[in-house]
Scaffold this motif. Structure first.
Motif, PDB file in Angstrom:
ATOM      1  N   ALA A   1       0.985  15.316  -3.466  1.00  0.00           N
ATOM      2  CA  ALA A   1       0.278  14.799  -2.296  1.00  0.00           C
ATOM      3  C   ALA A   1      -1.076  14.280  -2.753  1.00  0.00           C
ATOM      4  O   ALA A   1      -1.864  15.018  -3.348  1.00  0.00           O
ATOM      5  CB  ALA A   1       0.099  15.892  -1.249  1.00  0.00           C
ATOM      6  N   LEU A   2      -1.326  13.005  -2.516  1.00  0.00           N
ATOM      7  CA  LEU A   2      -2.595  12.403  -2.902  1.00  0.00           C
ATOM      8  C   LEU A   2      -3.715  12.849  -1.967  1.00  0.00           C
ATOM      9  O   LEU A   2      -3.509  13.020  -0.764  1.00  0.00           O
ATOM     10  CB  LEU A   2      -2.498  10.874  -2.840  1.00  0.00           C
ATOM     11  N   LEU A   3      -4.900  13.020  -2.529  1.00  0.00           N
ATOM     12  CA  LEU A   3      -6.088  13.334  -1.752  1.00  0.00           C
ATOM     13  C   LEU A   3      -6.834  12.058  -1.426  1.00  0.00           C
ATOM     14  O   LEU A   3      -7.141  11.259  -2.320  1.00  0.00           O
ATOM     15  CB  LEU A   3      -6.983  14.285  -2.558  1.00  0.00           C
ATOM     16  N   GLY A   4      -7.139  11.852  -0.146  1.00  0.00           N
ATOM     17  CA  GLY A   4      -7.881  10.673   0.263  1.00  0.00           C
ATOM     18  C   GLY A   4      -9.387  10.886   0.169  1.00  0.00           C
ATOM     19  O   GLY A   4      -9.861  12.001  -0.049  1.00  0.00           O
ATOM     20  N   GLY A   5     -10.139   9.814   0.325  1.00  0.00           N
ATOM     21  CA  GLY A   5     -11.589   9.923   0.292  1.00  0.00           C
ATOM     22  C   GLY A   5     -12.126  10.029  -1.123  1.00  0.00           C
ATOM     23  O   GLY A   5     -11.469   9.696  -2.103  1.00  0.00           O
TER      24      GLY A   5
ATOM     25  N   SER B   1       8.644   6.854  -6.009  1.00  0.00           N
ATOM     26  CA  SER B   1       8.609   6.584  -4.572  1.00  0.00           C
ATOM     27  C   SER B   1       7.215   6.848  -4.021  1.00  0.00           C
ATOM     28  O   SER B   1       6.440   7.614  -4.591  1.00  0.00           O
ATOM     29  CB  SER B   1       9.628   7.447  -3.819  1.00  0.00           C
ATOM     30  N   PHE B   2       6.911   6.186  -2.910  1.00  0.00           N
ATOM     31  CA  PHE B   2       5.667   6.418  -2.187  1.00  0.00           C
ATOM     32  C   PHE B   2       6.008   6.590  -0.720  1.00  0.00           C
ATOM     33  O   PHE B   2       6.629   5.716  -0.111  1.00  0.00           O
ATOM     34  CB  PHE B   2       4.700   5.241  -2.374  1.00  0.00           C
ATOM     35  N   THR B   3       5.609   7.727  -0.149  1.00  0.00           N
ATOM     36  CA  THR B   3       5.937   8.040   1.238  1.00  0.00           C
ATOM     37  C   THR B   3       4.658   8.360   2.002  1.00  0.00           C
ATOM     38  O   THR B   3       4.140   9.475   1.927  1.00  0.00           O
ATOM     39  CB  THR B   3       6.900   9.242   1.322  1.00  0.00           C
TER      40      THR B   3
ATOM     41  N   PHE C   1       3.186  11.366  -1.984  1.00  0.00           N
ATOM     42  CA  PHE C   1       3.050  11.503  -0.536  1.00  0.00           C
ATOM     43  C   PHE C   1       1.572  11.475  -0.151  1.00  0.00           C
ATOM     44  O   PHE C   1       0.709  11.901  -0.920  1.00  0.00           O
ATOM     45  CB  PHE C   1       3.654  12.834  -0.061  1.00  0.00           C
ATOM     46  N   THR C   2       1.290  10.984   1.046  1.00  0.00           N
ATOM     47  CA  THR C   2      -0.039  11.160   1.619  1.00  0.00           C
ATOM     48  C   THR C   2      -0.064  12.508   2.343  1.00  0.00           C
ATOM     49  O   THR C   2       0.979  13.091   2.614  1.00  0.00           O
ATOM     50  CB  THR C   2      -0.373  10.027   2.593  1.00  0.00           C
TER      51      THR C   2
END
Length: 306
Positions: free
Chosen positions: A67-71, A134-136, A100-101
């Motif tokens: 899971a990618l971290l935003g910001g 993949s990107f979800t 994943f986001t």
């Protein structure tokens, strides 16, 4: 929103919608504490996060789900991954990644410059998204947000859950904090895998200012659409607790000085051994959920005052 899904149960707490799956596992209050690693620069934090990805790649075969971290927190990691994607050096690793986001504003156009997806594309680069498996993202441009979130969760489950949950630390009032966007007093419980939370104007202001400070190519139309968002979609406590590894980064205490006190509170709070009392503490300060995971790395900078 669609209320009937056999695979998931649905709880509502003061307009916060939480989704969970049936589980026989009893919630166990085991406090593993938090042991921050203080590094000298944001670049070093990015390298340390990348090393955690390399460690996972070496310790397991097959796909790697992250899971990618935003910001701001993971921008150095994302720059490093983007640079690797420009060469063939780590193509094998990149080809194993299911990405994943972890949270999103909704409703919001997926192409909006204030969406995490667009920010990821800006920093990670086109080559990265071409090379990963993949990107979800969480879908934010649909009339049925709940069904779209369930489709996202179903894919995550089918792939075996998260190997690494890259996570941040967000400041809240009363020296509390949020993880992903699990907000204080939003009713999040250990079994909740994801939630849909009503948004506040203060969160929108924080989100917009954070993206502008991070270099997002904003325009007036996108900002207007962003300000009309009504919900936050977020992974919940169950996603944190079930991830095989948590990698936290806190790098922006200079621009978000409240994090000095809110991180210290997560670090120094004594979690009750009484289940009901612990759940009240976690509801008031969701940043504490990270202390219930046995495999956590927390990379921070000296500006947290530790």
């Amino acid at each position: 929103m669609n209320n009937t899904h056999s695979k998931f149960t649905r709880d509502v707490d003061n307009e916060n919608i939480w989704l969970s799956q049936k589980s026989e596992q009893e919630f166990n209050v085991t406090d593993y504490g938090l042991k921050p690693t203080v590094l000298g620069s944001e670049a070093e934090v990015g390298q340390a996060m990348l090393q955690e990805l390399y460690n996972t790649a070496q310790s397991k075969e097959g796909d790697i789900n992250i899971a990618l971290l935003g910001g701001r927190g993971a921008q150095e990691l994302h720059r490093l991954l983007g640079e690797l994607a420009q060469s063939s050096e780590q193509d094998q690793l990149l080809g194993r990644l299911n990405v994943f986001t972890q949270d999103a504003l909704a409703p919001l156009g997926m192409a909006n410059s204030f969406s995490f997806v667009r920010d990821f594309e800006r920093i990670l680069g086109e080559a990265f998204f071409k090379k990963i498996k993949s990107f979800t993202p969480m879908q934010t441009d649909t009339q049925d947000i709940e069904s779209a979130l369930i489709a996202y969760l179903s894919k995550l489950e089918d792939l075996g859950g998260l190997d690494i949950f890259f996570i941040g630390h967000g400041p809240e009032e009363n020296q509390a904090s949020h993880l992903a966007y699990i907000k204080p007093f939003s009713g999040a419980q250990p079994q909740h895998i994801a939630g849909i939370i009503p948004i506040s104007s203060s969160i929108l202001e924080h989100h917009i200012s954070k993206f502008k400070a991070g270099g997002s190519l904003a325009n007036e139309s996108d900002e207007k659409e962003c300000r009309s968002a009504e919900y936050i979609l977020t992974l919940g406590p169950a996603a944190i607790l079930q991830a095989k590894k948590i990698v936290q980064s806190v790098v922006d205490a200079d621009s978000a000085p409240a994090k000095v006190k809110t991180y210290a509170k997560v670090l120094n709070t004594t979690l009750s051994s009484n289940k009901e009392e612990a759940l009240q503490q976690l509801n008031a300060n969701p940043g504490l959920w990270i202390r219930l995971h046995p495999n956590t790395k927390s990379f921070v900078l000296p500006n947290l005052g530790l």
